[in-house]
Design an enzyme around this catalytic site. Sequence first.
Site, PDB file in Angstrom:
ATOM      1  N   CYS A  63      67.938  19.686   6.072  1.00 19.81           N
ATOM      2  CA  CYS A  63      69.400  19.577   6.013  1.00 19.81           C
ATOM      3  C   CYS A  63      70.042  20.341   7.180  1.00 19.81           C
ATOM      4  CB  CYS A  63      69.919  20.157   4.703  1.00 19.81           C
ATOM      5  SG  CYS A  63      69.626  19.100   3.288  1.00 19.81           S
ATOM      6  N   LYS A  92      61.026  21.422  -6.757  1.00 17.68           N
ATOM      7  CA  LYS A  92      60.671  20.937  -5.416  1.00 17.68           C
ATOM      8  C   LYS A  92      60.268  22.107  -4.509  1.00 17.68           C
ATOM      9  CE  LYS A  92      64.180  20.264  -2.278  1.00 17.68           C
ATOM     10  NZ  LYS A  92      63.958  20.926  -0.980  1.00 17.68           N
ATOM     11  N   ASN A  93      61.077  23.185  -4.554  1.00 21.38           N
ATOM     12  CA  ASN A  93      60.828  24.290  -3.630  1.00 21.38           C
ATOM     13  C   ASN A  93      59.623  25.141  -4.011  1.00 21.38           C
ATOM     14  OD1 ASN A  93      62.930  23.403  -2.119  1.00 21.38           O
ATOM     15  ND2 ASN A  93      64.336  25.063  -2.636  1.00 21.38           N
ATOM     16  N   ARG A 114      66.061  13.163  -1.941  1.00 23.45           N
ATOM     17  CA  ARG A 114      65.088  14.076  -1.324  1.00 23.45           C
ATOM     18  C   ARG A 114      64.787  15.219  -2.282  1.00 23.45           C
ATOM     19  NH1 ARG A 114      67.399  16.753   3.362  1.00 23.45           N
ATOM     20  NH2 ARG A 114      65.679  18.083   2.775  1.00 23.45           N
ATOM     21  N   ASP A 124      71.805  27.393  -2.654  1.00 24.07           N
ATOM     22  CA  ASP A 124      71.633  25.990  -3.041  1.00 24.07           C
ATOM     23  C   ASP A 124      72.543  25.595  -4.197  1.00 24.07           C
ATOM     24  OD1 ASP A 124      69.785  25.654  -1.058  1.00 24.07           O
ATOM     25  OD2 ASP A 124      68.033  25.609  -2.374  1.00 24.07           O
ATOM     26  N   PRO A 172      66.393  28.601  12.607  1.00 25.73           N
ATOM     27  CA  PRO A 172      65.295  28.854  13.552  1.00 25.73           C
ATOM     28  C   PRO A 172      64.014  29.275  12.819  1.00 25.73           C
ATOM     29  CG  PRO A 172      66.832  30.696  13.566  1.00 25.73           C
ATOM     30  CD  PRO A 172      67.380  29.689  12.596  1.00 25.73           C
TER      31      PRO A 172
HETATM   32  C1  UD1 Z   1      64.426  27.886   1.422  1.00 26.69           C
HETATM   33  C2  UD1 Z   1      64.692  26.720   0.490  1.00 26.69           C
HETATM   34  C3  UD1 Z   1      66.153  26.284   0.600  1.00 26.69           C
HETATM   35  C4  UD1 Z   1      67.081  27.463   0.370  1.00 26.69           C
HETATM   36  C5  UD1 Z   1      66.711  28.641   1.266  1.00 26.69           C
HETATM   37  C6  UD1 Z   1      67.496  29.899   0.978  1.00 26.69           C
HETATM   38  C7  UD1 Z   1      62.564  25.577   0.432  1.00 26.69           C
HETATM   39  C8  UD1 Z   1      61.764  24.383   0.795  1.00 26.69           C
HETATM   40  N1  UD1 Z   1      63.830  25.625   0.877  1.00 26.69           N
HETATM   41  O1  UD1 Z   1      64.664  27.426   2.741  1.00 26.69           O
HETATM   42  O2  UD1 Z   1      66.390  25.275  -0.386  1.00 26.69           O
HETATM   43  O3  UD1 Z   1      68.402  27.077   0.669  1.00 26.69           O
HETATM   44  O4  UD1 Z   1      65.315  28.965   1.098  1.00 26.69           O
HETATM   45  O5  UD1 Z   1      67.337  30.273  -0.346  1.00 26.69           O
HETATM   46  O6  UD1 Z   1      62.105  26.457  -0.272  1.00 26.69           O
HETATM   47  N2  UD1 Z   1      66.188  32.185   9.267  1.00 26.69           N
HETATM   48  C9  UD1 Z   1      66.110  32.619  10.568  1.00 26.69           C
HETATM   49  N3  UD1 Z   1      64.875  32.626  11.159  1.00 26.69           N
HETATM   50  C10 UD1 Z   1      63.748  32.233  10.500  1.00 26.69           C
HETATM   51  C11 UD1 Z   1      63.850  31.788   9.171  1.00 26.69           C
HETATM   52  C12 UD1 Z   1      65.085  31.774   8.573  1.00 26.69           C
HETATM   53  O7  UD1 Z   1      67.105  32.988  11.179  1.00 26.69           O
HETATM   54  O8  UD1 Z   1      62.664  32.272  11.102  1.00 26.69           O
HETATM   55  C13 UD1 Z   1      67.507  32.139   8.610  1.00 26.69           C
HETATM   56  C14 UD1 Z   1      67.933  30.697   8.287  1.00 26.69           C
HETATM   57  O9  UD1 Z   1      68.522  30.067   9.407  1.00 26.69           O
HETATM   58  C15 UD1 Z   1      68.904  30.932   7.160  1.00 26.69           C
HETATM   59  C16 UD1 Z   1      68.301  32.133   6.428  1.00 26.69           C
HETATM   60  O10 UD1 Z   1      67.427  32.762   7.352  1.00 26.69           O
HETATM   61  O11 UD1 Z   1      70.165  31.269   7.670  1.00 26.69           O
HETATM   62  C17 UD1 Z   1      67.540  31.757   5.170  1.00 26.69           C
HETATM   63  O12 UD1 Z   1      66.455  30.922   5.509  1.00 26.69           O
HETATM   64  P1  UD1 Z   1      65.110  30.865   4.656  1.00 26.69           P
HETATM   65  O13 UD1 Z   1      65.141  31.882   3.573  1.00 26.69           O
HETATM   66  O14 UD1 Z   1      63.969  30.891   5.594  1.00 26.69           O
HETATM   67  O15 UD1 Z   1      65.219  29.440   3.999  1.00 26.69           O
HETATM   68  P2  UD1 Z   1      64.155  28.268   3.995  1.00 26.69           P
HETATM   69  O16 UD1 Z   1      62.808  28.821   3.692  1.00 26.69           O
HETATM   70  O17 UD1 Z   1      64.333  27.413   5.174  1.00 26.69           O
END
Ligand code: UD1
Length: 424
Positions: A115, A22-23, A394, A301, A121
């Site tokens: 989720c 999915k990711n 999902r 995850d 952010p």
């Molecule tokens: C992706 C995965 C999710 C997985 C996560 C971490 C997808 C669709 N989802 O989510 O399943 O759990 O990676 O491996 O691929 N953060 C900030 N600011 C930002 C972006 C992120 O503070 O602009 C923080 C987030 O709140 C979180 C951490 O960074 O605490 C990791 O987020 P991120 O790596 O961006 O995860 P996702 O891409 O949302």
Amino acid sequence: MPVYHIRQSPVLQGEAQINVAKNAVLPILAASLLCSSPVTVRKVPKLKDIDSMAEVLKACGAQIQKEEDSLTIRAPALNNPIESAPFHKLRASVLVLGPLCARLHEADVPLPGGCAIGQRPVDIHLKGLKAMGVESHLENSRVISRGTPKSGYIYLDFPSVGATENLLMTAALTKGVTRIENAAKEPEIVDLADFLTLAGARIWGAGTGTIVIDGVEKLTGVEFTPIPDRIEAGTLACAAAVTDGSILLTGARSDHLRSLLHKLRETGMLILEDARGLHLRGRAKRAVDIHTLSYPGFPTDLQAPMMTVATQTKGQSIFMETIFENRYMHAVSLCRMGANIRTEGRMALIQGGAPLTGATVEATDLRAGAALMIAGLIAQGETYLVDKPGHISRGYDLLDQKLNAMGARISCETGRAPEARLTK
Ligand code: UD1
């Protein structure tokens, strides 16, 4: 509202075919917006998040054609979306920001959903775009970005998966050389880079902390089959670990699952790899400490399914969740089932060995739901797993049926769980 009725299940035995990730599919769908001719993504699993992402792409002006397990995306012209609803259904909707900036030089998109496992952010995405000359601000729960992207140097404060993907996509169509430092190294980033490279992009270093992109003027449509889902494979491996199973995960890639396999071996499981996939045998017996980290560290995850495993091993396991600040909601439900878990901020102490008993529990998020489904397999009596928003579907294509094919006894009912059990 799906309610999974789970009866204590015998040892899991048999084989499960691992789906495409999915990711990996979600960013590739977003990246198809960069291509001037049709893109076909093959072996797409039936997941609500992927349906929602297709709605997001349509809201941006793309046409989507579904044929068996393939999705074909045509995006000759793009527009900024008006409709917010599909964007609120998943976090990955934010991934259209990069392609819109690259092609329209402006974006106006609703903030994403997903989720509720932390604040999540988008500041790292926006700071990266700013380093490319694109100014952004939030207004009425929308992200508004303006400016023609320019190549440049980007340092990410944290190796965010989504931010790396957004910036990689933007840079692929931006003239000049862009360098992303402290980039995420997840296999899904490599897969996105492979997709973009096949479409004509020039990218080096994906899978390392430094990605270099030499922007091209045009990307053309390709056919692509994304990588297998390491999180689905890991979840099923955890199910084997609590049931003393003997299972084969066909198509699972051990090179994407090193940290989990290392931990499962530490618990005493026997794991073999061959050309077909991963063979897992035996029961997790010894306690393990888990520290979630960016790839190649232990994936956040899989923290929830691994916690179910830790409830069954001898001794105390210590978990540290460093990626998301609110990702222990499953611990409350596991305790309702008899587990001995204490959480304190980012830390959880699991005193393993307590037998689990059936209860009515709630899937508070996608991976928590999977962890509780696994817990239901070993709980004495019957477990009702209430999944109000349908979190599990999902991200997992018929997880219950895959487990059933290996000996589990799960039925998916739609309706209410017995009221008496809610107060247990
Ligand atoms: C992706 C995965 C999710 C997985 C996560 C971490 C997808 C669709 N989802 O989510 O399943 O759990 O990676 O491996 O691929 N953060 C900030 N600011 C930002 C972006 C992120 O503070 O602009 C923080 C987030 O709140 C979180 C951490 O960074 O605490 C990791 O987020 P991120 O790596 O961006 O995860 P996702 O891409 O949302």
